[in-house]
Scaffold this motif. Sequence first.
Motif, mmCIF file in Angstrom:
data_model
loop_
_atom_site.group_PDB
_atom_site.id
_atom_site.type_symbol
_atom_site.label_atom_id
_atom_site.label_comp_id
_atom_site.label_asym_id
_atom_site.label_seq_id
_atom_site.Cartn_x
_atom_site.Cartn_y
_atom_site.Cartn_z
ATOM 1 N N ASP A 100 30.004 8.065 43.300
ATOM 2 C CA ASP A 100 29.842 7.427 41.995
ATOM 3 C C ASP A 100 28.493 7.732 41.352
ATOM 4 O OD1 ASP A 100 32.423 6.196 41.750
ATOM 5 O OD2 ASP A 100 31.412 4.633 40.584
ATOM 6 N N GLY A 101 27.669 8.478 42.066
ATOM 7 C CA GLY A 101 26.444 8.982 41.433
ATOM 8 C C GLY A 101 26.766 10.019 40.376
ATOM 9 N N ARG A 102 28.033 10.401 40.280
ATOM 10 C CA ARG A 102 28.434 11.408 39.289
ATOM 11 C C ARG A 102 28.911 10.784 37.973
ATOM 12 N NH1 ARG A 102 30.028 16.106 42.305
ATOM 13 N NH2 ARG A 102 31.038 16.879 40.419
ATOM 14 N N ASN A 103 28.697 9.508 37.807
ATOM 15 C CA ASN A 103 29.014 8.859 36.523
ATOM 16 C C ASN A 103 27.986 9.254 35.459
ATOM 17 O OD1 ASN A 103 31.399 7.087 36.463
ATOM 18 N ND2 ASN A 103 30.474 6.230 38.316
ATOM 19 N N PRO A 104 28.260 8.958 34.168
ATOM 20 C CA PRO A 104 27.369 9.440 33.098
ATOM 21 C C PRO A 104 25.893 9.093 33.283
ATOM 22 C CG PRO A 104 29.343 8.502 32.148
ATOM 23 C CD PRO A 104 29.424 8.254 33.628
ATOM 24 N N THR A 105 25.572 7.893 33.723
ATOM 25 C CA THR A 105 24.147 7.599 33.939
ATOM 26 C C THR A 105 23.820 7.582 35.431
ATOM 27 O OG1 THR A 105 24.048 5.177 34.062
ATOM 28 C CG2 THR A 105 24.245 6.127 31.863
ATOM 29 N N ALA A 106 24.719 8.126 36.227
ATOM 30 C CA ALA A 106 24.485 8.395 37.658
ATOM 31 C C ALA A 106 24.562 7.197 38.597
ATOM 32 C CB ALA A 106 23.177 9.156 37.857
ATOM 33 N N SER A 107 25.334 6.176 38.212
ATOM 34 C CA SER A 107 25.607 5.119 39.197
ATOM 35 C C SER A 107 26.941 4.437 38.895
ATOM 36 C CB SER A 107 24.497 4.066 39.227
ATOM 37 O OG SER A 107 24.696 3.102 38.212
ATOM 38 N N LEU A 108 27.410 3.712 39.894
ATOM 39 C CA LEU A 108 28.668 2.961 39.765
ATOM 40 C C LEU A 108 28.593 1.914 38.655
ATOM 41 C CD1 LEU A 108 30.848 1.716 42.675
ATOM 42 C CD2 LEU A 108 30.090 0.029 41.009
ATOM 43 N N LYS A 109 27.377 1.493 38.341
ATOM 44 C CA LYS A 109 27.208 0.442 37.325
ATOM 45 C C LYS A 109 27.774 0.825 35.965
ATOM 46 C CE LYS A 109 25.007 -2.145 40.082
ATOM 47 N NZ LYS A 109 24.360 -3.383 40.374
ATOM 48 N N ASP A 110 27.960 2.111 35.732
ATOM 49 C CA ASP A 110 28.546 2.533 34.458
ATOM 50 C C ASP A 110 29.927 1.897 34.263
ATOM 51 O OD1 ASP A 110 26.401 4.053 33.765
ATOM 52 O OD2 ASP A 110 27.297 5.976 34.276
ATOM 53 N N ARG A 111 30.621 1.708 35.356
ATOM 54 C CA ARG A 111 31.972 1.127 35.254
ATOM 55 C C ARG A 111 31.901 -0.275 34.648
ATOM 56 N NH1 ARG A 111 35.555 3.982 38.559
ATOM 57 N NH2 ARG A 111 34.568 5.443 39.977
ATOM 58 N N ALA A 112 30.914 -1.058 35.104
ATOM 59 C CA ALA A 112 30.763 -2.424 34.608
ATOM 60 C C ALA A 112 30.169 -2.441 33.206
ATOM 61 C CB ALA A 112 29.873 -3.207 35.559
ATOM 62 N N SER A 113 29.159 -1.620 32.990
ATOM 63 C CA SER A 113 28.503 -1.622 31.674
ATOM 64 C C SER A 113 29.454 -1.167 30.582
ATOM 65 C CB SER A 113 27.283 -0.705 31.693
ATOM 66 O OG SER A 113 26.300 -1.244 32.527
ATOM 67 N N ALA A 114 30.354 -0.237 30.927
ATOM 68 C CA ALA A 114 31.317 0.238 29.930
ATOM 69 C C ALA A 114 32.200 -0.921 29.461
ATOM 70 C CB ALA A 114 32.164 1.365 30.525
ATOM 71 N N VAL A 115 32.624 -1.771 30.399
ATOM 72 C CA VAL A 115 33.417 -2.948 30.014
ATOM 73 C C VAL A 115 32.520 -3.919 29.235
ATOM 74 C CG1 VAL A 115 34.674 -4.960 30.893
ATOM 75 C CG2 VAL A 115 35.036 -2.724 31.946
ATOM 76 N N GLY A 116 31.281 -4.064 29.682
ATOM 77 C CA GLY A 116 30.346 -4.993 29.026
ATOM 78 C C GLY A 116 30.147 -4.686 27.558
ATOM 79 N N VAL A 117 29.946 -3.410 27.228
ATOM 80 C CA VAL A 117 29.689 -3.096 25.814
ATOM 81 C C VAL A 117 30.953 -3.295 24.962
ATOM 82 C CG1 VAL A 117 27.685 -1.593 26.144
ATOM 83 C CG2 VAL A 117 29.966 -0.580 26.214
ATOM 84 N N VAL A 118 32.110 -3.027 25.552
ATOM 85 C CA VAL A 118 33.362 -3.252 24.801
ATOM 86 C C VAL A 118 33.522 -4.751 24.506
ATOM 87 C CG1 VAL A 118 35.887 -3.090 24.902
ATOM 88 C CG2 VAL A 118 34.494 -1.182 25.727
ATOM 89 N N LYS A 119 33.191 -5.580 25.509
ATOM 90 C CA LYS A 119 33.307 -7.035 25.305
ATOM 91 C C LYS A 119 32.259 -7.535 24.299
ATOM 92 C CE LYS A 119 35.997 -9.212 27.185
ATOM 93 N NZ LYS A 119 37.419 -9.360 26.746
ATOM 94 N N ALA A 120 31.078 -6.926 24.302
ATOM 95 C CA ALA A 120 30.034 -7.340 23.351
ATOM 96 C C ALA A 120 30.481 -7.050 21.927
ATOM 97 C CB ALA A 120 28.726 -6.621 23.660
#
Length: 409
Positions: free
Chosen positions: A104-124
């Motif tokens: 999951d270091g291969r996500n856009p900002t290089a961590s698994l947290k992108d999965r959560a943040s992507a949902v977070g910004v949609v909810k915001a």
Amino acid sequence: MSFVTGLRCVCCGTGYPPRGPMTCPRCGITGILDVEYDYGAIARRLTRRALARREDLTQWRYRELLPIPARASLPGVAVGWSPLRPAPTLARHVGVRALLLKDDGRNPTASLKDRASAVGVVKAVEARAPVIACASTGNAASSLAGMAASLGLTAIIFVPERAPEPKLAQLLIFGARVLRVHGSYAEAWDLCQRSCERWGWYNRNCAVNPYLVEGKKTVSLEICEQLAWRAPDWVAVSVGDGCTLAGTWKGFREMKRLGFLARTPRLLGVQAEGAAPVTEAFRSGKPLRPVEPTTLADSIAVGVPRNWKKAVDAVRESGGTMINVSDEEIQEAMRRTGRLAGVFAEPAAAAAVAGLARGVREGIVAARASALAVITGNGLKDSRSALAAAPRPLDIAPDLDAVAGALRL
Ligand SMILES: Cc1ncc(COP(=O)(O)O)c(C=O)c1O
Ligand SMILES: [Zn+2]
């Protein structure tokens, strides 16, 4: 349309409507909510055949299992569907029959947290919040900054003083407003919490925002699909606040419930010896006792984990266990994961590999078992720790004799 039916408190079991409170008003900040879905309706839409036809190789391919409306604007960067690879040489070192790395270091900002943040910004955006905020040891912050930038949202981020520089650099380049709190992570977290209440910002903090864990669970949905609907015996995940582990379990549980998976894996939650309050709560069966964290693995240096109950419940339900590893074992795992598998893991990510190795040594993980380690963040995120774990370069003069001398040719 979203398939969310409501929210339920993990402490007292009280149910709330989908647009209900952030945490349970009866239980206060410990009353973390869990998102519930209409799984009957989802099962009719989300089938193996339907998935096989979907070309979208991102976490949004599981959109029925995510708390987002069908027409939501999504971040313009591809989150999820990270590589899942066998690591046979590393498996021999760890001592298991088969070892897979979910990178999951291969996500856009290089961590698994992108999965959560992507949902977070949609909810915001859905909540029409002017700002999205979080407090983070680094990865949640840099991923939020990246996802907010890709949707044109303002991000305000509280970081503790000792966030590693590469993570700080990421969020500054992504244009977030960064407040470096001269205090601990726990203090930064509280300040963010109070600021969100005061100024009406959308709170991305994973432990209190029930929707964020939903993004994290996509790592397990992918693991199941990438392994043709068979899970390994053990899945190792490092634990700070506990959200990643809880999310990982939710994904597997849902795959079983929807009939995609016959057997769920056992979870190995891994903490650093110097920051192991969740392991302690798991072993004692008592409420969490905060600690003063000391470990080089900054992403899991959490003294007051907020989501410990969800994490402890997840490990128990999975039939797994918690284990602690030393900083030396983490450094060893960083070197081995790099050299034997070609994957550069940051310390907290390498901790999962170290946990499996220790699990085998302690007889918890059987040598005949198959295992998977979730590599939650890329090693470039914390180059100083990587250099501290790595051998030194050989300094030489610019001539062939020096090459021969240095390499003993
Ligand atoms: C690379 C990495 N691994 C593991 C974790 C642990 O996740 P959690 O705090 O949700 O337990 C984090 C969290 O910051 C992380 O960034
Ligand atoms: Zn409650």
